[in-house]
Structure formats: structure tokens, C-alpha cells
Design a protein around this motif. Sequence first.
Motif, short mmCIF file in Angstrom:
data_model
loop_
_atom_site.label_atom_id
_atom_site.label_comp_id
_atom_site.label_asym_id
_atom_site.label_seq_id
_atom_site.Cartn_x
_atom_site.Cartn_y
_atom_site.Cartn_z
N GLY A 248 13.11 9.31 15.07
CA GLY A 248 12.51 8.25 14.01
C GLY A 248 11.29 7.41 14.33
N LYS A 249 11.28 7.04 15.43
CA LYS A 249 10.14 6.06 15.94
C LYS A 249 8.93 6.67 15.87
CE LYS A 249 8.70 3.23 19.65
NZ LYS A 249 9.06 2.49 21.06
N CYS A 250 9.03 8.06 16.50
CA CYS A 250 7.69 8.82 16.54
C CYS A 250 7.42 9.25 15.21
CB CYS A 250 7.99 10.14 17.19
SG CYS A 250 6.80 11.33 17.02
N LEU A 251 8.13 9.57 14.07
CA LEU A 251 7.65 9.97 12.88
C LEU A 251 7.22 8.73 12.11
CD1 LEU A 251 10.24 12.54 11.89
CD2 LEU A 251 8.09 12.88 12.83
N ALA A 252 7.64 7.59 12.25
CA ALA A 252 7.25 6.49 11.48
C ALA A 252 5.93 6.06 12.08
CB ALA A 252 8.20 5.04 12.05
N GLU A 253 5.53 6.27 13.48
CA GLU A 253 4.22 5.89 14.00
C GLU A 253 3.28 6.92 13.38
OE1 GLU A 253 4.84 6.26 18.14
OE2 GLU A 253 5.75 3.89 18.22
N TYR A 254 3.77 8.29 13.22
CA TYR A 254 2.84 9.22 12.97
C TYR A 254 2.45 9.05 11.56
CZ TYR A 254 0.87 14.05 12.56
OH TYR A 254 0.07 14.95 12.71
N ALA A 255 3.30 8.44 10.69
CA ALA A 255 3.15 8.28 9.18
C ALA A 255 2.28 6.97 8.88
CB ALA A 255 4.32 8.28 8.55
N ASN A 256 2.29 6.11 10.08
CA ASN A 256 1.38 4.93 9.79
C ASN A 256 0.00 5.31 9.81
OD1 ASN A 256 -0.58 2.76 11.30
ND2 ASN A 256 1.48 1.85 10.79
N THR A 257 -0.76 4.36 8.54
CA THR A 257 -2.04 4.75 8.29
C THR A 257 -2.93 4.92 9.34
OG1 THR A 257 -1.53 3.76 5.93
CG2 THR A 257 -3.84 3.80 6.60
N LYS A 258 -2.85 3.72 10.07
CA LYS A 258 -3.87 3.56 11.34
C LYS A 258 -3.58 4.88 12.23
CE LYS A 258 -4.98 0.53 15.21
NZ LYS A 258 -4.83 -0.91 15.61
N CYS A 259 -2.43 5.26 12.61
CA CYS A 259 -2.28 6.28 13.60
C CYS A 259 -2.87 7.54 12.87
CB CYS A 259 -0.74 6.43 13.77
SG CYS A 259 -0.28 7.71 14.79
N SER A 260 -2.56 7.88 11.62
CA SER A 260 -2.83 9.27 11.03
C SER A 260 -4.31 9.33 10.47
CB SER A 260 -1.88 9.52 9.76
OG SER A 260 -2.19 8.55 8.98
N ARG A 261 -5.04 8.10 10.49
CA ARG A 261 -6.54 8.16 10.05
C ARG A 261 -7.24 9.19 10.72
NH1 ARG A 261 -8.05 3.09 10.07
NH2 ARG A 261 -7.07 2.73 8.21
N PRO A 262 -8.17 10.18 10.22
CA PRO A 262 -8.79 11.05 11.09
C PRO A 262 -10.04 10.36 11.70
CG PRO A 262 -9.03 11.66 8.90
CD PRO A 262 -8.01 10.45 8.92
N ASN A 263 -10.49 10.79 12.83
CA ASN A 263 -11.86 10.13 13.43
C ASN A 263 -12.95 11.25 13.43
OD1 ASN A 263 -11.42 11.48 15.71
ND2 ASN A 263 -10.07 10.04 16.46
N SER A 264 -14.02 10.80 13.72
CA SER A 264 -14.97 12.04 13.77
C SER A 264 -14.72 13.06 14.82
CB SER A 264 -16.42 11.21 14.09
OG SER A 264 -16.39 10.53 15.28
N GLN A 265 -14.29 12.69 15.88
CA GLN A 265 -14.19 13.68 16.95
C GLN A 265 -13.22 14.76 16.61
OE1 GLN A 265 -11.96 12.10 20.56
NE2 GLN A 265 -12.86 14.02 21.75
N ARG A 266 -12.00 14.41 15.99
CA ARG A 266 -11.04 15.35 15.65
C ARG A 266 -11.56 16.27 14.31
NH1 ARG A 266 -6.40 11.11 16.71
NH2 ARG A 266 -6.49 11.44 18.86
N LEU A 267 -12.64 15.72 13.81
CA LEU A 267 -13.35 16.43 12.47
C LEU A 267 -14.09 17.35 12.96
CD1 LEU A 267 -13.63 13.54 9.70
CD2 LEU A 267 -11.80 15.67 9.92
N ARG A 268 -14.44 17.53 14.18
CA ARG A 268 -15.40 18.41 14.80
C ARG A 268 -15.18 19.78 14.51
NH1 ARG A 268 -14.31 17.59 21.19
NH2 ARG A 268 -12.32 18.28 21.29
N TRP A 269 -13.69 20.11 14.13
CA TRP A 269 -13.65 21.69 13.81
C TRP A 269 -13.49 21.94 12.35
CZ3 TRP A 269 -9.64 20.01 17.52
CH2 TRP A 269 -10.19 20.33 19.09
N THR A 270 -13.74 21.21 11.54
CA THR A 270 -13.88 21.14 10.06
C THR A 270 -15.04 21.94 9.62
OG1 THR A 270 -14.71 18.90 9.56
CG2 THR A 270 -12.20 19.59 9.36
N ILE A 271 -15.72 23.06 10.28
CA ILE A 271 -16.55 23.75 9.65
C ILE A 271 -16.30 25.08 9.77
CG2 ILE A 271 -18.40 22.01 10.61
CD1 ILE A 271 -18.57 23.95 13.19
N SER A 272 -17.03 25.94 9.14
CA SER A 272 -16.57 27.37 9.03
C SER A 272 -17.02 27.97 10.35
CB SER A 272 -17.41 28.25 7.93
OG SER A 272 -18.75 27.98 8.25
N GLY A 273 -16.52 29.24 10.62
CA GLY A 273 -16.84 29.99 11.90
C GLY A 273 -18.43 30.46 11.64
N ARG A 274 -19.08 30.65 10.50
CA ARG A 274 -20.11 31.13 10.14
C ARG A 274 -21.25 30.02 10.62
NH1 ARG A 274 -22.83 33.34 4.56
NH2 ARG A 274 -24.95 33.29 5.11
#
Length: 297
Positions: A248-274
Amino acid sequence: MIDTVTGAQAFAVKVKDLMDLEGRCQPKLTGLRLIETAQDNGLRMTTRLRELEVKDLLYLCRFFGFSSETFSLAVSLLDRFLSVMKIQPKHLSCVGLCCFYIAVKSSEDEKNVPLANDLIRISQNRFTVSDMIRMEKIIMEKLYWKVKAPTALHFLRLFHSRIQEQLDAESREILSIEMLEAQLKACHCSFIFSKIKPSLLALALLCFEAQEEHDPEHMNQISEALKNLQHLLNVRDGDLVCVRALVGKCLAEYANTKCSRPNSQRLRWTISGRTARQLKHSYYKITHLPTIPESAC
């Protein structure tokens, strides 16, 4: 009635076999405790570094569209290896990607398995294919070539299927396996669950999700099915309550806006293979890894 008894017996045998194997494939607690107590000074593996690596693997899994089985197995391999080997933070990305690649080759269709070189480029890691080959050999040797292991996902799907068999059509809509698998992925990203048996984590997830349902008519059926599972697993009430609270604690933290907001490093794979293949060569600058020590914990 005979069919019901036979089905229950077959389920009990299957669970027992998985739990026997589970006990032999658990990460070593002594090694995990070393990680848990390590100072975050850049010289030792820490829980924070492990959690960041698992989150990177989750994003990588989503980028390629790989299955939940692949991600759960990759996390299992990573935790098992980290619990028996003292690795330096600079080697973690190579270890993580190798565990991921082993899981991909074990769980995905052969035609969907990317080349190691493409995997390195997409993840934008700075090591070579030969580094991966060398690290993969070390991982397999330290795990005694035992890739397959019962994961929390195996138990979750098995338990969910068994519970569904005992419910009426309306009650079956309550426990969504898609929601449960998504919650399990969040738990995988938290180090604390590395120390908990997969079977107990799966049961705790089911109990946590079930407690959100307040209709007595449905809850009575689900509670009875969960009690039967708890008895079969020989799980104490206190242990289940404790792990359910952690979930319950883990899922509450995961759902938190600050915790789940993506950052630029983790968006590095949002590109096509091509697109990735057309990136500038400078993005693929390779720096060779230093010799990897093979000292065990």
C-alpha cells in the motif's frame, strides 16, 4: 465435486513445486543487506541505484513492447546477481542491460530479440558488445546457469486464476489481472520487495486490491478464496499484514505526482528504432569498461 477436488489437488501440487523452486532461487539476504546498508558515496551499490536501474529497465521494456514476464525475470536476475556479487556503480548499467537481455532471449519470440549492438545504442549506454558478452558470462556463471525462476508474476497469475474459478461471474470483475500486473511492476521498482518471497508478494497484492472492494457479498467470496490461499502457502497473519502495508505504501508513493512525473533521462527511449539508427555517431561514443572483479559477497 470430484472434478473440484481434483482441481484443488492439482493446484496445490503446482504451488508446492513452485515454492520449492522459489526457495532455491531467492536472492541471498546477506548480499541484499550489504546493499541496504551501503553509503551512497559512488563507490558501493545502494538501494537507490538498484531502484533507478530497475526503472530504466521498465522504460526499456515498454519501449520495445516486451512482456511483463520479461521485465519480472530481468528484475529477478538482477536481484539474484547483486545479492551474490559486489559490483561497483560504474558496472551497474552493463549488469542491468545484460540481465534484461538474458530475460528477453528467454521470454520473447526469437524474431523480436534485438541485436546486442542495437540494444546498447537505444539505451545509450557507453560500453561495447564484447563488454556485454563478458558480463553475461559472469552473470550466468554466478547464477549457475539457472535463468528461469518463479517470479511474483508467476504466482500472481496462478493465484488470480485459481480465485477466479471460485467466484461467480459478477465477482470475477473485481480483481483485474491487468491492474494487478501494473501494481506488481511498481513494486518491482522498490528494493524492499527484493527481500520478500515472490509468493508472499503476489498474495499481498491480491489482498491489498481486494480490500478496496466494500460490497460484502463479493468480499465474502474473495476473502474466503484468499484465506484458502494463505493457508495453502502457510503464511502467518502478521507477515501478510506487514507486506500488504508495504504494498500500500509503495503504490501510494508510485501514484504521487512528484514520484511519477517523467524526466528527460527516462524519456530518452521515446524514439523509434529507425530514428535511433539515424542518430549522430557521437551519441554512440564508446568507453571501454575496466576489468570487472569477480569477488562474491
